[in-house]
Design a protein around this motif. Structure first.
Motif, PDB file in Angstrom:
ATOM      1  N   ILE A  18      -9.063  -6.098   2.327  1.00  0.00           N
ATOM      2  CA  ILE A  18      -7.834  -6.205   3.121  1.00  0.00           C
ATOM      3  C   ILE A  18      -6.622  -5.875   2.249  1.00  0.00           C
ATOM      4  CG2 ILE A  18      -6.296  -7.836   4.302  1.00  0.00           C
ATOM      5  CD1 ILE A  18      -8.882  -9.192   5.377  1.00  0.00           C
ATOM      6  N   GLN A  19      -6.573  -6.408   1.042  1.00  0.00           N
ATOM      7  CA  GLN A  19      -5.454  -6.111   0.133  1.00  0.00           C
ATOM      8  C   GLN A  19      -5.385  -4.623  -0.184  1.00  0.00           C
ATOM      9  OE1 GLN A  19      -5.969  -8.623  -3.297  1.00  0.00           O
ATOM     10  NE2 GLN A  19      -5.261 -10.455  -2.229  1.00  0.00           N
ATOM     11  N   ASP A  20      -6.526  -4.008  -0.429  1.00  0.00           N
ATOM     12  CA  ASP A  20      -6.566  -2.573  -0.724  1.00  0.00           C
ATOM     13  C   ASP A  20      -6.069  -1.757   0.468  1.00  0.00           C
ATOM     14  OD1 ASP A  20      -7.620  -3.280  -3.184  1.00  0.00           O
ATOM     15  OD2 ASP A  20      -9.675  -2.669  -2.685  1.00  0.00           O
ATOM     16  N   LEU A  21      -6.531  -2.124   1.659  1.00  0.00           N
ATOM     17  CA  LEU A  21      -6.103  -1.413   2.862  1.00  0.00           C
ATOM     18  C   LEU A  21      -4.610  -1.590   3.107  1.00  0.00           C
ATOM     19  CD1 LEU A  21      -9.090  -2.218   5.219  1.00  0.00           C
ATOM     20  CD2 LEU A  21      -8.448   0.050   4.376  1.00  0.00           C
ATOM     21  N   GLU A  22      -4.108  -2.793   2.892  1.00  0.00           N
ATOM     22  CA  GLU A  22      -2.662  -3.039   3.049  1.00  0.00           C
ATOM     23  C   GLU A  22      -1.864  -2.119   2.121  1.00  0.00           C
ATOM     24  OE1 GLU A  22      -0.969  -4.912   5.137  1.00  0.00           O
ATOM     25  OE2 GLU A  22      -2.379  -6.409   5.881  1.00  0.00           O
ATOM     26  N   ALA A  23      -2.319  -1.954   0.895  1.00  0.00           N
ATOM     27  CA  ALA A  23      -1.623  -1.090  -0.064  1.00  0.00           C
ATOM     28  C   ALA A  23      -1.656   0.367   0.391  1.00  0.00           C
ATOM     29  CB  ALA A  23      -2.250  -1.231  -1.449  1.00  0.00           C
ATOM     30  N   ILE A  24      -2.792   0.799   0.911  1.00  0.00           N
ATOM     31  CA  ILE A  24      -2.906   2.180   1.403  1.00  0.00           C
ATOM     32  C   ILE A  24      -1.946   2.417   2.566  1.00  0.00           C
ATOM     33  CG2 ILE A  24      -4.447   3.762   2.651  1.00  0.00           C
ATOM     34  CD1 ILE A  24      -6.731   2.592   0.862  1.00  0.00           C
ATOM     35  N   MET A  26       0.760   0.709   3.306  1.00  0.00           N
ATOM     36  CA  MET A  26       2.147   0.629   2.847  1.00  0.00           C
ATOM     37  C   MET A  26       2.582   1.957   2.226  1.00  0.00           C
ATOM     38  SD  MET A  26       4.832  -1.157   2.805  1.00  0.00           S
ATOM     39  CE  MET A  26       4.247  -2.761   3.239  1.00  0.00           C
ATOM     40  N   ALA A  27       1.702   2.574   1.459  1.00  0.00           N
ATOM     41  CA  ALA A  27       2.021   3.880   0.866  1.00  0.00           C
ATOM     42  C   ALA A  27       2.214   4.929   1.961  1.00  0.00           C
ATOM     43  CB  ALA A  27       0.915   4.301  -0.099  1.00  0.00           C
ATOM     44  N   ALA A  28       1.391   4.857   3.008  1.00  0.00           N
ATOM     45  CA  ALA A  28       1.525   5.810   4.116  1.00  0.00           C
ATOM     46  C   ALA A  28       2.875   5.627   4.810  1.00  0.00           C
ATOM     47  CB  ALA A  28       0.385   5.632   5.112  1.00  0.00           C
ATOM     48  N   PHE A  29       3.288   4.389   5.024  1.00  0.00           N
ATOM     49  CA  PHE A  29       4.586   4.136   5.659  1.00  0.00           C
ATOM     50  C   PHE A  29       5.726   4.617   4.782  1.00  0.00           C
ATOM     51  CE2 PHE A  29       2.258   0.755   8.110  1.00  0.00           C
ATOM     52  CZ  PHE A  29       2.392   1.374   9.341  1.00  0.00           C
ATOM     53  N   ASP A  30       5.597   4.466   3.470  1.00  0.00           N
ATOM     54  CA  ASP A  30       6.624   4.963   2.561  1.00  0.00           C
ATOM     55  C   ASP A  30       6.773   6.476   2.681  1.00  0.00           C
ATOM     56  OD1 ASP A  30       7.133   2.404   1.667  1.00  0.00           O
ATOM     57  OD2 ASP A  30       5.969   2.614  -0.181  1.00  0.00           O
ATOM     58  N   ARG A  31       5.634   7.166   2.794  1.00  0.00           N
ATOM     59  CA  ARG A  31       5.683   8.625   2.929  1.00  0.00           C
ATOM     60  C   ARG A  31       6.290   9.044   4.265  1.00  0.00           C
ATOM     61  NH1 ARG A  31       0.509   7.980   0.768  1.00  0.00           N
ATOM     62  NH2 ARG A  31      -0.437   8.448   2.783  1.00  0.00           N
ATOM     63  N   MET A  50       0.415   5.678  15.449  1.00  0.00           N
ATOM     64  CA  MET A  50      -0.998   5.943  15.167  1.00  0.00           C
ATOM     65  C   MET A  50      -1.448   5.202  13.905  1.00  0.00           C
ATOM     66  SD  MET A  50      -1.860   9.889  16.170  1.00  0.00           S
ATOM     67  CE  MET A  50      -0.486  10.642  15.333  1.00  0.00           C
ATOM     68  N   ILE A  51      -0.606   5.196  12.899  1.00  0.00           N
ATOM     69  CA  ILE A  51      -0.958   4.510  11.657  1.00  0.00           C
ATOM     70  C   ILE A  51      -1.042   3.005  11.881  1.00  0.00           C
ATOM     71  CG2 ILE A  51      -0.148   3.964   9.319  1.00  0.00           C
ATOM     72  CD1 ILE A  51       0.932   6.849   9.203  1.00  0.00           C
ATOM     73  N   LEU A  52      -0.117   2.451  12.668  1.00  0.00           N
ATOM     74  CA  LEU A  52      -0.174   1.024  12.983  1.00  0.00           C
ATOM     75  C   LEU A  52      -1.455   0.675  13.731  1.00  0.00           C
ATOM     76  CD1 LEU A  52       3.503   0.273  14.036  1.00  0.00           C
ATOM     77  CD2 LEU A  52       2.266  -0.731  12.119  1.00  0.00           C
ATOM     78  N   ASN A  53      -1.836   1.510  14.683  1.00  0.00           N
ATOM     79  CA  ASN A  53      -3.077   1.275  15.427  1.00  0.00           C
ATOM     80  C   ASN A  53      -4.287   1.340  14.494  1.00  0.00           C
ATOM     81  OD1 ASN A  53      -1.644   1.005  17.809  1.00  0.00           O
ATOM     82  ND2 ASN A  53      -2.007   3.105  18.458  1.00  0.00           N
ATOM     83  N   SER A  54      -4.270   2.295  13.590  1.00  0.00           N
ATOM     84  CA  SER A  54      -5.363   2.442  12.632  1.00  0.00           C
ATOM     85  C   SER A  54      -5.452   1.222  11.720  1.00  0.00           C
ATOM     86  CB  SER A  54      -5.152   3.710  11.805  1.00  0.00           C
ATOM     87  OG  SER A  54      -6.076   3.794  10.764  1.00  0.00           O
ATOM     88  N   LYS A  55      -4.307   0.760  11.256  1.00  0.00           N
ATOM     89  CA  LYS A  55      -4.271  -0.407  10.378  1.00  0.00           C
ATOM     90  C   LYS A  55      -4.844  -1.628  11.097  1.00  0.00           C
ATOM     91  CE  LYS A  55      -1.114  -3.474   7.983  1.00  0.00           C
ATOM     92  NZ  LYS A  55       0.252  -3.933   7.873  1.00  0.00           N
TER      93      LYS A  55
END
Length: 77
Positions: A18-24, A26-31, A50-55
């Motif tokens: 979960i922590q790893d996915l959260e970091a991924i 967060m990086a996507a949202f930054d981009r 789409m990214i929120l749904n995926s998360k």
């Protein structure tokens, strides 16, 4: 390894995932912030959704499994 130790090891792995996915994510949202100027606000908003749904789809099942109560059987008297 005892069953309780196995459960704890699996729980730790789920929490780490979960922590790893959260970091991924967060990086996507930054981009996305950088991308908005290139593709426009509407397309960036669609991609954000789409990214929120995926998360949510990736993390919710892991969290539910962690929160699931442990059912035990009573010991013999």
């Amino acid at each position: 390894m005892k069953s309780d130790e196995r459960r704890q090891a699996i729980k730790r792995q789920r929490e780490q995932l979960i922590q790893d996915l959260e970091a991924i994510y967060m990086a996507a949202f930054d981009r996305l912030g950088e991308l908005e100027g290139e593709v426009g606000e509407v397309k960036a908003a669609q991609l954000t959704q789409m990214i929120l749904n995926s998360k949510t789809a990736a993390i919710e099942p892991l969290e539910k499994e962690i929160e699931k109560p442990v059912i035990t059987t009573p010991g013999e008297a």
